[in-house]
Design an enzyme around this catalytic site. Structure first.
Site, PDB file in Angstrom:
ATOM      1  N   GLN A 109      -4.828  41.199  54.858  1.00 51.30           N
ATOM      2  CA  GLN A 109      -4.028  40.706  53.733  1.00 51.30           C
ATOM      3  C   GLN A 109      -4.850  40.683  52.449  1.00 51.30           C
ATOM      4  OE1 GLN A 109      -0.732  39.367  54.448  1.00 51.30           O
ATOM      5  NE2 GLN A 109      -0.464  39.441  52.260  1.00 51.30           N
ATOM      6  N   PHE A 110      -5.017  41.837  51.822  1.00 50.01           N
ATOM      7  CA  PHE A 110      -5.831  41.903  50.601  1.00 50.01           C
ATOM      8  C   PHE A 110      -5.253  41.070  49.473  1.00 50.01           C
ATOM      9  CE2 PHE A 110      -2.782  45.196  49.606  1.00 50.01           C
ATOM     10  CZ  PHE A 110      -2.658  45.140  48.223  1.00 50.01           C
ATOM     11  N   THR A 111      -3.958  40.778  49.512  1.00 49.15           N
ATOM     12  CA  THR A 111      -3.326  40.023  48.426  1.00 49.15           C
ATOM     13  C   THR A 111      -3.790  38.571  48.373  1.00 49.15           C
ATOM     14  OG1 THR A 111      -1.374  39.532  49.765  1.00 49.15           O
ATOM     15  CG2 THR A 111      -1.303  41.519  48.378  1.00 49.15           C
TER      16      THR A 111
END
Length: 152
Positions: A78-80
């Site tokens: 989950q890079f966000t």
């Protein structure tokens, strides 16, 4: 590394109509990797995740870990989690690690968690458009950050 940890009674990940991971009682872990994260960050967070006492004991108190209950983990990249929203209305993800750094740490975390738990960790597909279904239990949702260990 940053993680959003949710206690769930069920969770699954689907990519292009194919289920890539599915669990019953356990943890859904959304994992973000930052450019300067290391194996030490992964190990610290992994230990915290499997030993975090957020499952109820016989008295209804949060005294059991996912390991104690024989639970499962669904790990999702989950890079966000590194979104910066200070300027303008479009988030910047400049603090998130590039894929060549983030993907190996994500995979290593899955392997490490599996070793600590004694069972296979279910995973999403790094970089894919994933659909996550979950039933949050409690709800219990905890945020963790390896750069802020004193508060976690």
């Amino acid at each position: 590394m940053r993680a959003v940890v949710q206690r769930v009674t069920q969770a699954s990940c689907t990519v292009d109509s194919v289920c890539t991971g599915k669990i019953e009682n356990g943890l859904l872990v959304l994992l973000g990797v930052e450019e300067d994260d290391s194996e030490q960050d992964m190990e610290w967070l992994g230990q915290k995740l499997v030993n975090l006492r957020i499952f109820s004991d016989e008295n209804g108190l949060m005294n059991r870990s996912v390991k104690d209950i024989g639970g499962q983990i669904l790990l999702i990249s989950q890079f966000t989690l590194f979104a910066q929203t200070k300027k303008g209305n479009r988030p910047s993800f400049i603090r998130a690690a590039r894929p060549d750094k983030a993907e190996p740490l994500y995979r290593d975390m899955g392997t490490y968690l599996g070793e600590l738990l004694g069972n296979e960790v279910q995973m999403g597909i790094f970089g894919a458009d994933m659909k996550i279904d979950l039933r949050n239990d409690g709800p219990v949702t905890i945020m963790m950050n390896t750069k802020d260990k004193d508060n976690f």
